[in-house]
Design a protein around this motif. Sequence first.
Motif, mmCIF file in Angstrom:
data_model
loop_
_atom_site.group_PDB
_atom_site.id
_atom_site.type_symbol
_atom_site.label_atom_id
_atom_site.label_comp_id
_atom_site.label_asym_id
_atom_site.label_seq_id
_atom_site.Cartn_x
_atom_site.Cartn_y
_atom_site.Cartn_z
ATOM 1 N N HIS A 58 0.799 -1.226 0.000
ATOM 2 C CA HIS A 58 0.000 0.000 0.000
ATOM 3 C C HIS A 58 0.835 1.281 0.000
ATOM 4 N N THR A 59 2.053 1.216 0.522
ATOM 5 C CA THR A 59 2.837 2.425 0.742
ATOM 6 C C THR A 59 4.307 2.186 0.409
ATOM 7 N N VAL A 60 4.912 3.168 -0.258
ATOM 8 C CA VAL A 60 6.350 3.162 -0.505
ATOM 9 C C VAL A 60 6.912 4.456 0.062
ATOM 10 N N PHE A 61 7.887 4.332 0.953
ATOM 11 C CA PHE A 61 8.453 5.510 1.626
ATOM 12 C C PHE A 61 9.942 5.586 1.305
ATOM 13 N N SER A 62 10.379 6.757 0.823
ATOM 14 C CA SER A 62 11.790 6.973 0.532
ATOM 15 C C SER A 62 12.164 8.401 0.902
ATOM 16 N N VAL B 181 9.409 11.234 0.814
ATOM 17 C CA VAL B 181 8.561 10.985 -0.353
ATOM 18 C C VAL B 181 7.686 9.768 -0.057
ATOM 19 N N ILE B 182 6.380 9.973 -0.118
ATOM 20 C CA ILE B 182 5.430 8.904 0.189
ATOM 21 C C ILE B 182 4.576 8.615 -1.045
ATOM 22 N N HIS B 183 4.644 7.383 -1.516
ATOM 23 C CA HIS B 183 3.743 6.904 -2.564
ATOM 24 C C HIS B 183 2.689 6.016 -1.904
ATOM 25 N N SER B 184 1.409 6.358 -2.120
ATOM 26 C CA SER B 184 0.307 5.595 -1.525
ATOM 27 C C SER B 184 -0.597 5.053 -2.624
ATOM 28 N N ARG B 185 -0.953 3.780 -2.509
ATOM 29 C CA ARG B 185 -1.837 3.179 -3.501
ATOM 30 C C ARG B 185 -3.284 3.611 -3.267
ATOM 31 N N SER B 186 -3.945 4.023 -4.324
ATOM 32 C CA SER B 186 -5.364 4.386 -4.261
ATOM 33 C C SER B 186 -6.128 3.556 -5.278
ATOM 34 N N ASP B 187 -7.438 3.809 -5.389
ATOM 35 C CA ASP B 187 -8.257 3.061 -6.351
ATOM 36 C C ASP B 187 -7.861 3.358 -7.786
ATOM 37 N N THR B 188 -7.239 4.516 -8.009
ATOM 38 C CA THR B 188 -6.889 4.922 -9.368
ATOM 39 C C THR B 188 -5.401 4.756 -9.686
ATOM 40 N N GLY B 189 -4.617 4.243 -8.732
ATOM 41 C CA GLY B 189 -3.188 4.078 -8.975
ATOM 42 C C GLY B 189 -2.379 4.497 -7.758
ATOM 43 N N TRP B 190 -1.228 5.089 -8.016
ATOM 44 C CA TRP B 190 -0.334 5.528 -6.950
ATOM 45 C C TRP B 190 -0.313 7.045 -6.874
ATOM 46 N N ASP B 191 -0.480 7.570 -5.651
ATOM 47 C CA ASP B 191 -0.409 9.005 -5.405
ATOM 48 C C ASP B 191 0.894 9.314 -4.682
ATOM 49 N N MET B 192 1.493 10.461 -5.002
ATOM 50 C CA MET B 192 2.756 10.849 -4.378
ATOM 51 C C MET B 192 2.592 12.131 -3.581
ATOM 52 N N ARG B 193 3.156 12.134 -2.366
ATOM 53 C CA ARG B 193 3.218 13.340 -1.538
ATOM 54 C C ARG B 193 4.660 13.546 -1.098
ATOM 55 N N VAL B 194 5.098 14.807 -1.101
ATOM 56 C CA VAL B 194 6.469 15.132 -0.716
ATOM 57 C C VAL B 194 6.443 16.285 0.280
ATOM 58 N N SER B 195 7.229 16.163 1.338
ATOM 59 C CA SER B 195 7.421 17.253 2.298
ATOM 60 C C SER B 195 8.879 17.224 2.737
ATOM 61 N N SER B 196 9.436 18.393 3.040
ATOM 62 C CA SER B 196 10.834 18.432 3.465
ATOM 63 C C SER B 196 10.996 19.298 4.700
ATOM 64 N N TYR B 197 12.065 19.013 5.434
ATOM 65 C CA TYR B 197 12.431 19.826 6.581
ATOM 66 C C TYR B 197 13.915 19.676 6.820
ATOM 67 N N LYS B 198 14.475 20.548 7.666
ATOM 68 C CA LYS B 198 15.915 20.542 7.894
ATOM 69 C C LYS B 198 16.283 19.790 9.163
ATOM 70 N N LYS B 199 17.461 19.150 9.103
ATOM 71 C CA LYS B 199 18.046 18.533 10.286
ATOM 72 C C LYS B 199 19.465 19.055 10.468
ATOM 73 N N LEU B 200 19.853 19.191 11.717
ATOM 74 C CA LEU B 200 21.179 19.694 12.054
ATOM 75 C C LEU B 200 22.212 18.570 11.914
ATOM 76 N N ARG B 201 23.355 18.904 11.347
ATOM 77 C CA ARG B 201 24.428 17.919 11.134
ATOM 78 C C ARG B 201 25.364 17.955 12.351
ATOM 79 N N ILE B 202 25.082 17.104 13.316
ATOM 80 C CA ILE B 202 25.802 17.101 14.594
ATOM 81 C C ILE B 202 26.844 15.982 14.574
ATOM 82 N N ALA B 203 28.096 16.339 14.763
ATOM 83 C CA ALA B 203 29.156 15.337 14.839
ATOM 84 C C ALA B 203 29.164 14.708 16.226
ATOM 85 N N PRO B 204 29.206 13.386 16.326
ATOM 86 C CA PRO B 204 29.201 12.723 17.642
ATOM 87 C C PRO B 204 30.334 13.187 18.555
#
Length: 238
Positions: A170-174, A189-212
């Motif tokens: 039902h769902t492909v997440f990348s 990126v989320i691809h979700s299966r519907s009655d008519t095929g596959w729908d795609m939704r995209v959202s983005s946000y930032k993450k801090l690059r923290i060195a251990p």
Amino acid sequence: MSSVEQHYDQHLAEHYSWLFGGLPERARENRELFDKLGLGSTSKERALDVGAGSGFQSIPLAQLGYAVTAVDLSAKLLEELARNRGDLPIESVRKDILELIPSLPSGAFAVTVCMGDTLTHLGSFGDVQRLLRDVYRVLRPGGTFVIAMRDYTKELRGEDRFIPVRADEHTVFSCFLEYEGDHVRVYDVIHSRSDTGWDMRVSSYKKLRIAPDWLEKRAREIGFDVVSSGATLVLRRR
């Protein structure tokens, strides 16, 4: 680009537990980790879960005997936690962690955990140091702070920036990563299966690059003793 709160409640929260193999599995894994770290409580001590999400950490901490304060900005994830906590002593608080922790009493908690990518959701390195100081204050002497996060400091190139995460019928997440100085922009990126095929939704946000190693050094400067390094950083308040 969304704020962290918008990204979770409008895009990610409904898939979050599924992405990690389900809440029961992740709670079981963290129960094993906390057992290994010797975090069992027999005296109803308090624990603070910073960035609690749907309960991956809060539920096993409560099972170990702690009265847990679970803090997160996502209303949907906290609702999922509420549905699954049963009679466990977990108090959910929807608030920015940088606003809440300074209001908590000094020395009130035996354990604090900050896991998942919560630390990288902060806006700046100054915010990370502020969180470390605030957690140090609310821990009792000898209290434990457990941190787990992804290391985004190594920049991926080309097609390595495209990351498959999980898929079913039902769902492909990348994800796709785009590097911007001290931050990485994560496109979910989320691809979700519907009655008519596959729908795609995209959202983005930032993450801090923290060195251990940077994080460990800042923790030592604040006064923590480092008990264990690596993928999971275990600190102890002096």
